[in-house]
Design a protein around this motif. Structure first.
Motif, PDB file in Angstrom:
ATOM      1  N   ILE A 257     -14.202  -7.391 -17.743  1.00 24.53           N
ATOM      2  CA  ILE A 257     -14.544  -8.573 -16.944  1.00 24.53           C
ATOM      3  C   ILE A 257     -15.861  -8.303 -16.230  1.00 24.53           C
ATOM      4  CG2 ILE A 257     -13.863  -9.907 -14.918  1.00 24.53           C
ATOM      5  CD1 ILE A 257     -10.996  -9.679 -15.962  1.00 24.53           C
ATOM      6  N   ASN A 258     -16.813  -9.197 -16.424  1.00 25.35           N
ATOM      7  CA  ASN A 258     -18.146  -9.005 -15.860  1.00 25.35           C
ATOM      8  C   ASN A 258     -18.560 -10.333 -15.255  1.00 25.35           C
ATOM      9  OD1 ASN A 258     -20.013  -6.996 -15.530  1.00 25.35           O
ATOM     10  ND2 ASN A 258     -20.347  -6.687 -17.719  1.00 25.35           N
ATOM     11  N   LEU A 259     -18.079 -10.647 -14.071  1.00 21.31           N
ATOM     12  CA  LEU A 259     -18.326 -11.972 -13.505  1.00 21.31           C
ATOM     13  C   LEU A 259     -19.778 -12.085 -13.056  1.00 21.31           C
ATOM     14  CD1 LEU A 259     -15.081 -12.570 -11.403  1.00 21.31           C
ATOM     15  CD2 LEU A 259     -15.536 -13.141 -13.797  1.00 21.31           C
ATOM     16  N   ARG A 260     -20.499 -12.984 -13.689  1.00 16.60           N
ATOM     17  CA  ARG A 260     -21.898 -13.215 -13.342  1.00 16.60           C
ATOM     18  C   ARG A 260     -22.071 -14.696 -13.019  1.00 16.60           C
ATOM     19  NH1 ARG A 260     -22.026  -8.577 -12.676  1.00 16.60           N
ATOM     20  NH2 ARG A 260     -22.908  -6.925 -13.977  1.00 16.60           N
ATOM     21  N   PRO A 261     -22.042 -15.057 -11.707  1.00 18.97           N
ATOM     22  CA  PRO A 261     -22.197 -16.471 -11.363  1.00 18.97           C
ATOM     23  C   PRO A 261     -23.517 -16.983 -11.916  1.00 18.97           C
ATOM     24  CG  PRO A 261     -21.726 -15.118  -9.412  1.00 18.97           C
ATOM     25  CD  PRO A 261     -21.933 -14.182 -10.559  1.00 18.97           C
ATOM     26  N   PRO A 262     -23.625 -18.216 -12.387  1.00 23.27           N
ATOM     27  CA  PRO A 262     -22.569 -19.243 -12.448  1.00 23.27           C
ATOM     28  C   PRO A 262     -21.897 -19.317 -13.827  1.00 23.27           C
ATOM     29  CG  PRO A 262     -24.686 -20.237 -12.927  1.00 23.27           C
ATOM     30  CD  PRO A 262     -24.919 -18.740 -12.813  1.00 23.27           C
TER      31      PRO A 262
ATOM     32  N   GLU B  65      -6.714 -14.355  -7.145  1.00 23.85           N
ATOM     33  CA  GLU B  65      -6.665 -15.596  -6.347  1.00 23.85           C
ATOM     34  C   GLU B  65      -6.704 -16.822  -7.255  1.00 23.85           C
ATOM     35  OE1 GLU B  65      -9.411 -17.691  -2.995  1.00 23.85           O
ATOM     36  OE2 GLU B  65      -9.251 -15.509  -2.854  1.00 23.85           O
ATOM     37  N   MET B  66      -7.526 -16.764  -8.302  1.00 22.55           N
ATOM     38  CA  MET B  66      -7.569 -17.847  -9.306  1.00 22.55           C
ATOM     39  C   MET B  66      -6.172 -18.119  -9.870  1.00 22.55           C
ATOM     40  SD  MET B  66     -10.545 -17.308 -12.139  1.00 22.55           S
ATOM     41  CE  MET B  66     -12.264 -17.223 -11.717  1.00 22.55           C
TER      42      MET B  66
ATOM     43  N   LEU C  62      -2.998  -5.849  -8.521  1.00 23.19           N
ATOM     44  CA  LEU C  62      -3.018  -5.238  -9.850  1.00 23.19           C
ATOM     45  C   LEU C  62      -1.668  -5.444 -10.546  1.00 23.19           C
ATOM     46  CD1 LEU C  62      -4.416  -1.666 -10.567  1.00 23.19           C
ATOM     47  CD2 LEU C  62      -2.626  -2.703 -11.906  1.00 23.19           C
ATOM     48  N   SER C  63      -0.560  -5.175  -9.827  1.00 24.29           N
ATOM     49  CA  SER C  63       0.742  -5.341 -10.493  1.00 24.29           C
ATOM     50  C   SER C  63       1.057  -6.820 -10.734  1.00 24.29           C
ATOM     51  CB  SER C  63       1.856  -4.626  -9.726  1.00 24.29           C
ATOM     52  OG  SER C  63       2.031  -5.189  -8.475  1.00 24.29           O
ATOM     53  N   TYR C  64       0.537  -7.695  -9.875  1.00 21.42           N
ATOM     54  CA  TYR C  64       0.691  -9.148 -10.093  1.00 21.42           C
ATOM     55  C   TYR C  64       0.015  -9.548 -11.408  1.00 21.42           C
ATOM     56  CZ  TYR C  64       0.233 -14.202  -9.131  1.00 21.42           C
ATOM     57  OH  TYR C  64       0.285 -15.577  -9.200  1.00 21.42           O
ATOM     58  N   MET C  65      -1.239  -9.067 -11.620  1.00 20.38           N
ATOM     59  CA  MET C  65      -1.969  -9.404 -12.851  1.00 20.38           C
ATOM     60  C   MET C  65      -1.291  -8.769 -14.071  1.00 20.38           C
ATOM     61  SD  MET C  65      -4.206 -11.498 -11.856  1.00 20.38           S
ATOM     62  CE  MET C  65      -4.934 -11.773 -13.472  1.00 20.38           C
ATOM     63  N   ALA C  66      -0.719  -7.578 -13.893  1.00 19.61           N
ATOM     64  CA  ALA C  66      -0.014  -6.927 -15.014  1.00 19.61           C
ATOM     65  C   ALA C  66       1.198  -7.757 -15.442  1.00 19.61           C
ATOM     66  CB  ALA C  66       0.412  -5.521 -14.611  1.00 19.61           C
ATOM     67  N   LYS C  67       1.849  -8.391 -14.464  1.00 20.94           N
ATOM     68  CA  LYS C  67       3.042  -9.184 -14.788  1.00 20.94           C
ATOM     69  C   LYS C  67       2.694 -10.501 -15.487  1.00 20.94           C
ATOM     70  CE  LYS C  67       6.290  -7.511 -11.278  1.00 20.94           C
ATOM     71  NZ  LYS C  67       5.454  -6.698 -10.370  1.00 20.94           N
ATOM     72  N   ILE C  68       1.572 -11.134 -15.073  1.00 17.36           N
ATOM     73  CA  ILE C  68       1.294 -12.471 -15.612  1.00 17.36           C
ATOM     74  C   ILE C  68       0.402 -12.457 -16.851  1.00 17.36           C
ATOM     75  CG2 ILE C  68       1.690 -13.627 -13.393  1.00 17.36           C
ATOM     76  CD1 ILE C  68      -1.333 -13.974 -13.168  1.00 17.36           C
ATOM     77  N   THR C  69      -0.123 -11.267 -17.211  1.00 18.88           N
ATOM     78  CA  THR C  69      -0.909 -11.175 -18.449  1.00 18.88           C
ATOM     79  C   THR C  69      -0.087 -10.413 -19.491  1.00 18.88           C
ATOM     80  OG1 THR C  69      -1.940  -9.080 -17.832  1.00 18.88           O
ATOM     81  CG2 THR C  69      -3.064 -11.095 -17.120  1.00 18.88           C
ATOM     82  N   ASN C  70      -0.657 -10.297 -20.689  1.00 17.87           N
ATOM     83  CA  ASN C  70       0.012  -9.530 -21.753  1.00 17.87           C
ATOM     84  C   ASN C  70      -0.526  -8.105 -21.834  1.00 17.87           C
ATOM     85  OD1 ASN C  70       1.378 -11.927 -22.674  1.00 17.87           O
ATOM     86  ND2 ASN C  70      -0.602 -12.592 -23.441  1.00 17.87           N
TER      87      ASN C  70
ATOM     88  N   ILE D  87     -11.987 -20.301 -19.049  1.00 10.02           N
ATOM     89  CA  ILE D  87     -12.396 -19.282 -20.030  1.00 10.02           C
ATOM     90  C   ILE D  87     -11.852 -17.914 -19.635  1.00 10.02           C
ATOM     91  CG2 ILE D  87     -14.702 -18.811 -19.034  1.00 10.02           C
ATOM     92  CD1 ILE D  87     -13.767 -18.852 -22.779  1.00 10.02           C
ATOM     93  N   ILE D  88     -11.841 -17.597 -18.334  1.00  9.57           N
ATOM     94  CA  ILE D  88     -11.284 -16.307 -17.881  1.00  9.57           C
ATOM     95  C   ILE D  88      -9.804 -16.224 -18.247  1.00  9.57           C
ATOM     96  CG2 ILE D  88     -10.710 -14.907 -15.852  1.00  9.57           C
ATOM     97  CD1 ILE D  88     -13.690 -14.804 -16.479  1.00  9.57           C
ATOM     98  N   GLU D  89      -9.089 -17.310 -18.003  1.00  6.63           N
ATOM     99  CA  GLU D  89      -7.651 -17.330 -18.298  1.00  6.63           C
ATOM    100  C   GLU D  89      -7.409 -17.136 -19.798  1.00  6.63           C
ATOM    101  OE1 GLU D  89      -3.696 -19.930 -17.178  1.00  6.63           O
ATOM    102  OE2 GLU D  89      -5.642 -20.619 -16.492  1.00  6.63           O
ATOM    103  N   HIS D  90      -8.193 -17.821 -20.607  1.00  5.39           N
ATOM    104  CA  HIS D  90      -8.049 -17.739 -22.057  1.00  5.39           C
ATOM    105  C   HIS D  90      -8.246 -16.296 -22.535  1.00  5.39           C
ATOM    106  CE1 HIS D  90      -7.839 -19.871 -25.920  1.00  5.39           C
ATOM    107  NE2 HIS D  90      -8.602 -18.888 -26.352  1.00  5.39           N
TER     108      HIS D  90
END
Length: 299
Positions: A151-156, A185-186, A198-206, A162-165
């Motif tokens: 993940i390399n967030l570069r505004p804008p 937060e997204m 981190l554990s929240y993201m581990a649970k909701i992603t694959n 797209i991040i979710e996908h």
């Protein structure tokens, strides 16, 4: 695991334009450079302009032993450039010219087959800012067996869709700490601590593995349902450009070689620190130098 481990890196290859110099860069290229230095056969998927910078990038890939046969040359768009400004601590901010050749990567059968045969396919979010490269990436993801999302967030140049996908397609996700908080937060995380998010993201992603870098304070790796920590290596920072990329490449190369997660994380943190202590994204180090940095001899 096969003796001939190989990886494919997808996305931007470009020139970082600093106040006093120009250096070759782009996160996927930085990752590819370090993977190759670590003994992983690496191919780059990208596009450059038919210009002097594009020629130099081709030569650079060859010099770093990176397969450049999936890098297209186009006369329609220039080779990418990024204007980099550094603050007093050496932290970088970026202005990324658009459109550039790497925004227009076109799919080919050879690309699909190379990705299919690879042990790791590494991609970031910036390459999705343009529909052409985004579509190519989404197709290649269908053929990859181990998908590493840097993940390399570069505004804008990103949005939640797209991040979710991409995040839901990843087997391994690398965040820095700011990115973790922003993306958690997204995804409506109620948490405030790094470990909880981190554990929240581990649970909701694959993803089976998630790594979060913490700048000079090291990194935390979640894998095999466990957390591994390294608290960092202290160095005098020249600039932070590319240190996260070398960190990721070093971590992935050690994990592909079946190194233990803790040893892989320690090595990756050392490499990230060593890169931050030098100018530019891709300084070269011998294995002896890395060893001496990690385990200095005490008289």
């Amino acid at each position: 695991m096969s003796q001939h481990l190989n990886a494919v890196c997808f996305g931007e290859i470009l020139y970082d334009i600093f106040p006093n110099s120009e250096k070759i860069g782009g996160a996927p290229l930085n990752v590819a450079s370090r993977l190759s230095a670590n003994g992983i056969q690496t191919a780059m998927v990208s596009s450059v302009g038919q210009d002097k910078k594009g020629e130099n990038l081709f030569k650079y890939l060859k010099s770093r032993n990176i397969d450049n046969t999936l890098v297209a040359k186009t006369s329609d768009y220039p080779t990418g450039v990024v204007n980099v400004s550094l603050d007093k601590s050496g932290s970088a901010s970026y202005t990324i010219e658009h459109p550039a050749a790497w925004d227009k990567i076109e799919i080919s059968e050879k690309m699909k087959n190379t990705v299919k045969a690879s042990n790791a396919f590494i991609f970031g979010s910036l390459a999705c800012r343009d529909a052409q490269s985004r579509e190519t990436l989404l197709q290649l993801l269908m053929h990859a067996k181990f998908r590493v999302f840097d993940i390399n967030l570069r505004p804008p140049y990103y949005n939640k869709d797209i991040i979710e996908h991409l995040i839901m397609k990843a087997d391994f996700i690398k965040f820095n700490d700011d990115e973790l908080y922003e993306i958690a937060e997204m995804f409506d995380s109620p948490f405030h601590s790094l470990e909880q998010n981190l554990s929240y993201m581990a649970k909701i992603t694959n993803a089976k593995s998630i790594c979060v870098t913490k700048g000079s304070h090291g990194a935390v790796l979640f894998t095999e349902e466990k957390l591994y920590y390294n608290s960092g290596y202290k160095v005098k920072v020249a600039d932070t450009v590319g240190s996260g990329d070398s960190f990721l490449a070093s971590l992935i190369s050690k994990l592909l070689k079946d190194e233990t997660p803790q040893k892989a994380l320690n090595y990756a943190c050392a490499m990230g620190a060593m890169v931050a202590s030098k100018e530019g994204a891709n300084p070269e180090f011998s294995s002896e130098e890395i060893e001496a940095f990690m385990f200095p001899e005490v008289d």
